[in-house]
Scaffold this motif. Structure first.
Motif, PDB file in Angstrom:
ATOM      1  N   SER A   8       0.839  -1.209   0.000  1.00  0.00           N
ATOM      2  CA  SER A   8       0.000   0.000   0.000  1.00  0.00           C
ATOM      3  C   SER A   8       0.872   1.255   0.000  1.00  0.00           C
ATOM      4  O   SER A   8       0.517   2.257  -0.620  1.00  0.00           O
ATOM      5  CB  SER A   8      -0.985  -0.009   1.177  1.00  0.00           C
ATOM      6  N   PHE A   9       2.032   1.202   0.653  1.00  0.00           N
ATOM      7  CA  PHE A   9       2.919   2.359   0.620  1.00  0.00           C
ATOM      8  C   PHE A   9       3.598   2.509  -0.739  1.00  0.00           C
ATOM      9  O   PHE A   9       3.918   3.621  -1.156  1.00  0.00           O
ATOM     10  CB  PHE A   9       3.925   2.326   1.772  1.00  0.00           C
ATOM     11  N   LYS A  10       3.779   1.409  -1.467  1.00  0.00           N
ATOM     12  CA  LYS A  10       4.260   1.514  -2.851  1.00  0.00           C
ATOM     13  C   LYS A  10       3.201   2.206  -3.707  1.00  0.00           C
ATOM     14  O   LYS A  10       3.526   2.989  -4.599  1.00  0.00           O
ATOM     15  CB  LYS A  10       4.576   0.134  -3.426  1.00  0.00           C
ATOM     16  N   ALA A  11       1.936   1.902  -3.433  1.00  0.00           N
ATOM     17  CA  ALA A  11       0.846   2.570  -4.145  1.00  0.00           C
ATOM     18  C   ALA A  11       0.867   4.068  -3.859  1.00  0.00           C
ATOM     19  O   ALA A  11       0.682   4.894  -4.763  1.00  0.00           O
ATOM     20  CB  ALA A  11      -0.497   1.962  -3.745  1.00  0.00           C
ATOM     21  N   LEU A  12       1.107   4.425  -2.605  1.00  0.00           N
ATOM     22  CA  LEU A  12       1.201   5.840  -2.246  1.00  0.00           C
ATOM     23  C   LEU A  12       2.370   6.502  -2.970  1.00  0.00           C
ATOM     24  O   LEU A  12       2.231   7.613  -3.498  1.00  0.00           O
ATOM     25  CB  LEU A  12       1.339   6.007  -0.737  1.00  0.00           C
ATOM     26  N   GLU A  13       3.522   5.828  -3.008  1.00  0.00           N
ATOM     27  CA  GLU A  13       4.681   6.379  -3.716  1.00  0.00           C
ATOM     28  C   GLU A  13       4.356   6.625  -5.190  1.00  0.00           C
ATOM     29  O   GLU A  13       4.736   7.653  -5.751  1.00  0.00           O
ATOM     30  CB  GLU A  13       5.876   5.431  -3.593  1.00  0.00           C
ATOM     31  N   PHE A  14       3.632   5.697  -5.807  1.00  0.00           N
ATOM     32  CA  PHE A  14       3.215   5.858  -7.205  1.00  0.00           C
ATOM     33  C   PHE A  14       2.348   7.106  -7.360  1.00  0.00           C
ATOM     34  O   PHE A  14       2.557   7.930  -8.254  1.00  0.00           O
ATOM     35  CB  PHE A  14       2.461   4.600  -7.656  1.00  0.00           C
ATOM     36  N   ALA A  15       1.358   7.252  -6.483  1.00  0.00           N
ATOM     37  CA  ALA A  15       0.460   8.412  -6.551  1.00  0.00           C
ATOM     38  C   ALA A  15       1.222   9.713  -6.297  1.00  0.00           C
ATOM     39  O   ALA A  15       0.950  10.732  -6.945  1.00  0.00           O
ATOM     40  CB  ALA A  15      -0.675   8.245  -5.547  1.00  0.00           C
ATOM     41  N   LEU A  16       2.170   9.685  -5.385  1.00  0.00           N
ATOM     42  CA  LEU A  16       2.964  10.880  -5.111  1.00  0.00           C
ATOM     43  C   LEU A  16       3.799  11.274  -6.330  1.00  0.00           C
ATOM     44  O   LEU A  16       3.933  12.468  -6.627  1.00  0.00           O
ATOM     45  CB  LEU A  16       3.865  10.658  -3.893  1.00  0.00           C
ATOM     46  N   GLU A  17       4.330  10.289  -7.042  1.00  0.00           N
ATOM     47  CA  GLU A  17       5.098  10.592  -8.250  1.00  0.00           C
ATOM     48  C   GLU A  17       4.208  11.226  -9.321  1.00  0.00           C
ATOM     49  O   GLU A  17       4.637  12.132 -10.031  1.00  0.00           O
ATOM     50  CB  GLU A  17       5.785   9.336  -8.791  1.00  0.00           C
ATOM     51  N   LEU A  18       2.969  10.747  -9.425  1.00  0.00           N
ATOM     52  CA  LEU A  18       2.026  11.378 -10.358  1.00  0.00           C
ATOM     53  C   LEU A  18       1.792  12.832  -9.967  1.00  0.00           C
ATOM     54  O   LEU A  18       1.738  13.721 -10.827  1.00  0.00           O
ATOM     55  CB  LEU A  18       0.694  10.619 -10.383  1.00  0.00           C
ATOM     56  N   ALA A  19       1.658  13.079  -8.666  1.00  0.00           N
ATOM     57  CA  ALA A  19       1.410  14.440  -8.186  1.00  0.00           C
ATOM     58  C   ALA A  19       2.623  15.338  -8.389  1.00  0.00           C
ATOM     59  O   ALA A  19       2.472  16.546  -8.586  1.00  0.00           O
ATOM     60  CB  ALA A  19       1.002  14.407  -6.719  1.00  0.00           C
ATOM     61  N   VAL A  20       3.814  14.769  -8.346  1.00  0.00           N
ATOM     62  CA  VAL A  20       5.014  15.555  -8.633  1.00  0.00           C
ATOM     63  C   VAL A  20       4.989  15.991 -10.092  1.00  0.00           C
ATOM     64  O   VAL A  20       5.303  17.134 -10.416  1.00  0.00           O
ATOM     65  CB  VAL A  20       6.298  14.733  -8.324  1.00  0.00           C
ATOM     66  N   LEU A  21       4.589  15.073 -10.975  1.00  0.00           N
ATOM     67  CA  LEU A  21       4.544  15.373 -12.409  1.00  0.00           C
ATOM     68  C   LEU A  21       3.402  16.319 -12.768  1.00  0.00           C
ATOM     69  O   LEU A  21       3.499  17.082 -13.726  1.00  0.00           O
ATOM     70  CB  LEU A  21       4.406  14.079 -13.214  1.00  0.00           C
ATOM     71  N   LYS A  22       2.322  16.214 -12.014  1.00  0.00           N
ATOM     72  CA  LYS A  22       1.135  17.017 -12.299  1.00  0.00           C
ATOM     73  C   LYS A  22       0.632  17.619 -10.977  1.00  0.00           C
ATOM     74  O   LYS A  22      -0.248  17.061 -10.325  1.00  0.00           O
ATOM     75  CB  LYS A  22       0.073  16.127 -12.951  1.00  0.00           C
ATOM     76  N   PRO A  23       1.182  18.759 -10.567  1.00  0.00           N
ATOM     77  CA  PRO A  23       0.891  19.327  -9.246  1.00  0.00           C
ATOM     78  C   PRO A  23      -0.577  19.648  -8.964  1.00  0.00           C
ATOM     79  O   PRO A  23      -0.959  19.772  -7.808  1.00  0.00           O
ATOM     80  CB  PRO A  23       1.736  20.612  -9.221  1.00  0.00           C
ATOM     81  N   CYS A  33     -14.447   4.259 -11.115  1.00  0.00           N
ATOM     82  CA  CYS A  33     -13.407   4.911 -11.909  1.00  0.00           C
ATOM     83  C   CYS A  33     -12.259   3.931 -12.115  1.00  0.00           C
ATOM     84  O   CYS A  33     -12.257   2.850 -11.516  1.00  0.00           O
ATOM     85  CB  CYS A  33     -12.924   6.157 -11.167  1.00  0.00           C
ATOM     86  N   PRO A  34     -11.273   4.293 -12.926  1.00  0.00           N
ATOM     87  CA  PRO A  34     -10.128   3.404 -13.113  1.00  0.00           C
ATOM     88  C   PRO A  34      -9.390   3.121 -11.806  1.00  0.00           C
ATOM     89  O   PRO A  34      -9.347   3.972 -10.912  1.00  0.00           O
ATOM     90  CB  PRO A  34      -9.224   4.185 -14.075  1.00  0.00           C
ATOM     91  N   VAL A  35      -8.820   1.913 -11.716  1.00  0.00           N
ATOM     92  CA  VAL A  35      -8.071   1.486 -10.529  1.00  0.00           C
ATOM     93  C   VAL A  35      -6.685   1.041 -10.980  1.00  0.00           C
ATOM     94  O   VAL A  35      -6.567   0.249 -11.918  1.00  0.00           O
ATOM     95  CB  VAL A  35      -8.787   0.308  -9.822  1.00  0.00           C
ATOM     96  N   SER A  36      -5.662   1.542 -10.319  1.00  0.00           N
ATOM     97  CA  SER A  36      -4.307   1.068 -10.541  1.00  0.00           C
ATOM     98  C   SER A  36      -3.911   0.206  -9.355  1.00  0.00           C
ATOM     99  O   SER A  36      -4.043   0.647  -8.203  1.00  0.00           O
ATOM    100  CB  SER A  36      -3.318   2.230 -10.662  1.00  0.00           C
ATOM    101  N   VAL A  37      -3.460  -1.008  -9.632  1.00  0.00           N
ATOM    102  CA  VAL A  37      -3.005  -1.921  -8.598  1.00  0.00           C
ATOM    103  C   VAL A  37      -1.489  -1.985  -8.705  1.00  0.00           C
ATOM    104  O   VAL A  37      -0.955  -2.435  -9.713  1.00  0.00           O
ATOM    105  CB  VAL A  37      -3.648  -3.315  -8.763  1.00  0.00           C
TER     106      VAL A  37
END
Length: 142
Positions: free
Chosen positions: A15-30, A136-140
């Motif tokens: 679940s923390f890897k999932a958070l890291e993924f989402a955080l990277e998306l937010a870095v790319l798209k603030p 909505c779409p889900v990323s696993v």
């Protein structure tokens, strides 16, 4: 177009890897708004098995969820990203789907494996059920 991402956390490394993924998306798209959610799945049977009253067990689960979300906030702060947090009660897949629908999220990100028990293996994982229930779409993330 991604604008609101819901991240399901249970305290597991996936679940923390999932958070890291989402955080990277937010870095790319603030402009992305992130919300991390822990779902507390209270069970009277598990409380009794643990030798606790239902009230004690529920308090334990909520405290664990609060610590998990505090860790998520810390991870986000280290990247300079603002994140909202929320604790929900009930079945994880059902509550994440319902919350995503009512709050207008356009993407859900979860870990591929979490802190499940035998019941989870019999009924199917949260991530698997979310693929069918989510609005909505889900990323696993593994």
């Amino acid at each position: 177009m991604l604008s609101k991402i819901l991240v399901g956390l249970d305290g597991s490394s996936h679940s923390f890897k999932a958070l890291e993924f989402a955080l990277e998306l937010a870095v790319l798209k603030p402009e992305i708004k992130l919300t991390a959610v822990c779902v507390v799945g209270f069970s009277r049977d598990l409380a009794l098995f643990a030798g606790l009253s239902p009230e004690q067990y529920n308090a334990f689960l909520k405290e664990k969820a609060s610590k998990t979300l505090a860790q998520a906030e810390n991870m986000a702060n280290q990247k300079g990203i603002k994140i909202s947090t929320c604790v929900l009660e009930g079945d994880a897949a059902e509550m994440l789907s319902k919350y995503a629908r009512t709050e207008g999220f356009d993407h859900i990100v979860v870990g591929g494996r979490g802190l499940s028990n035998i019941k989870g293996m019999v009924l199917g994982s949260v991530s698997h059920r979310l693929l069918y229930q989510a609005p909505c779409p889900v990323s696993v993330i593994r």
